[in-house]
Design an enzyme around this catalytic site. Sequence first.
Site, PDB file in Angstrom:
ATOM      1  N   GLU A   1      -3.715   0.620   2.049  1.00 23.27           N
ATOM      2  CA  GLU A   1      -3.171   0.354   0.688  1.00 23.27           C
ATOM      3  C   GLU A   1      -1.438   0.291   0.887  1.00 23.27           C
ATOM      4  OE1 GLU A   1      -2.650  -0.640  -2.148  1.00 23.27           O
ATOM      5  OE2 GLU A   1      -4.215   0.700  -3.527  1.00 23.27           O
ATOM      6  N   ASP A   2      -0.936  -0.283  -0.151  1.00 22.82           N
ATOM      7  CA  ASP A   2       0.369  -0.198  -0.046  1.00 22.82           C
ATOM      8  C   ASP A   2       1.210   0.979  -0.706  1.00 22.82           C
ATOM      9  OD1 ASP A   2      -0.409  -0.802  -2.673  1.00 22.82           O
ATOM     10  OD2 ASP A   2       0.979  -2.503  -3.028  1.00 22.82           O
TER      11      ASP A   2
ATOM     12  N   ASP B   1      -0.002   5.739  -6.298  1.00 21.55           N
ATOM     13  CA  ASP B   1       0.530   6.211  -7.541  1.00 21.55           C
ATOM     14  C   ASP B   1       0.069   7.100  -8.263  1.00 21.55           C
ATOM     15  OD1 ASP B   1       2.985   5.987  -9.165  1.00 21.55           O
ATOM     16  OD2 ASP B   1       2.082   4.569 -10.249  1.00 21.55           O
TER      17      ASP B   1
ATOM     18  N   LYS C   1       3.400   8.126  -3.705  1.00 16.90           N
ATOM     19  CA  LYS C   1       4.142   8.840  -4.800  1.00 16.90           C
ATOM     20  C   LYS C   1       3.586  10.087  -5.455  1.00 16.90           C
ATOM     21  CE  LYS C   1       6.143   5.334  -7.173  1.00 16.90           C
ATOM     22  NZ  LYS C   1       6.345   4.321  -8.468  1.00 16.90           N
TER      23      LYS C   1
HETATM   24  P1  IMP Z   1      -2.563   3.707  -9.020  1.00 22.39           P
HETATM   25  O1  IMP Z   1      -1.417   4.382  -9.940  1.00 22.39           O
HETATM   26  O2  IMP Z   1      -2.345   4.986  -7.836  1.00 22.39           O
HETATM   27  O3  IMP Z   1      -3.584   3.559  -9.503  1.00 22.39           O
HETATM   28  O4  IMP Z   1      -1.666   2.606  -8.457  1.00 22.39           O
HETATM   29  C1  IMP Z   1      -1.918   1.335  -8.752  1.00 22.39           C
HETATM   30  C2  IMP Z   1      -1.060   0.042  -8.295  1.00 22.39           C
HETATM   31  O5  IMP Z   1      -0.069  -0.051  -9.155  1.00 22.39           O
HETATM   32  C3  IMP Z   1      -0.886   0.235  -6.855  1.00 22.39           C
HETATM   33  O6  IMP Z   1      -1.913  -0.313  -6.075  1.00 22.39           O
HETATM   34  C4  IMP Z   1       0.268  -0.814  -6.834  1.00 22.39           C
HETATM   35  O7  IMP Z   1      -0.316  -2.343  -6.676  1.00 22.39           O
HETATM   36  C5  IMP Z   1       0.978  -0.608  -8.073  1.00 22.39           C
HETATM   37  N1  IMP Z   1       2.088   0.309  -8.002  1.00 22.39           N
HETATM   38  C6  IMP Z   1       2.379   1.589  -8.201  1.00 22.39           C
HETATM   39  N2  IMP Z   1       3.471   2.089  -8.128  1.00 22.39           N
HETATM   40  C7  IMP Z   1       4.143   0.977  -7.750  1.00 22.39           C
HETATM   41  C8  IMP Z   1       5.507   0.727  -7.361  1.00 22.39           C
HETATM   42  O8  IMP Z   1       6.381   1.621  -7.324  1.00 22.39           O
HETATM   43  N3  IMP Z   1       5.706  -0.537  -7.129  1.00 22.39           N
HETATM   44  C9  IMP Z   1       4.986  -1.515  -6.826  1.00 22.39           C
HETATM   45  N4  IMP Z   1       3.678  -1.465  -7.152  1.00 22.39           N
HETATM   46  C10 IMP Z   1       3.447  -0.211  -7.815  1.00 22.39           C
HETATM   47 MG    MG Z   2      -2.065  -2.163  -4.622  1.00 20.24          MG
END
Ligand code: IMP
Ligand code: MG
Length: 175
Positions: free
Chosen positions: A99-100, A103, A131
């Site tokens: 994963e990148d 969040d 994060k």
């Molecule tokens: P989640 O909130 O952990 O479900 O993350 C959902 C998706 O939101 C991640 O896989 C990213 O593609 C995108 N995302 C969350 N935070 C960031 C950020 O700071 N920059 C760019 N994409 C983000």
């Molecule tokens: Mg992503």
Amino acid sequence: MVFQPQLKILISRDEIAKAVNRLAREIERDYQDMQPLLVSVLRGSFMFTADLIRQIDLTLELDFIRLSSYGTARESSGKVRIAQGVKTPVKGRDILIVEDIVDTGITISFLLDYLKSKQPASLKVCTLTDKPSRRRVPVPIDYCGFTVPNKFIVGYGLDLNQKLRNLPDIYTLEN
Ligand code: IMP
Ligand code: MG
């Protein structure tokens, strides 16, 4: 007027390369004599995946998964859907998700459930960035490149409205 993002460098390409190397060593150590199937989460982790797998000296396989979640440019709606599932059979395989960013944790948590239902032999998570301040669902992270502050980040695959993925370093968005 055209939106002009104000960017501030957070992680340089050199620091990224060092972290990618460290992660590759950790993965090699843990998957000795195994043939893991890496599952890269499109689109954000394409660049990280390409760099990471070139540093891993193991017989591995790679597949991609694409998820979609509606929402605003900087925040997902929390409703995740599989847009394109894995093509490689997962049953009995050692799966490593790439994963990148983790969040809120909602995406990874959804993905873990989806892959678990396919009965892998093992299932782990490797993320370039974490994060933790934004977490809403607890998720296990096995390999982590960087812990990042509670700011929106772009570059090295991470986008803002599908743009800025091509930046070779990672930046925080200041506006
Ligand atoms: P989640 O909130 O952990 O479900 O993350 C959902 C998706 O939101 C991640 O896989 C990213 O593609 C995108 N995302 C969350 N935070 C960031 C950020 O700071 N920059 C760019 N994409 C983000
Ligand atoms: Mg992503």
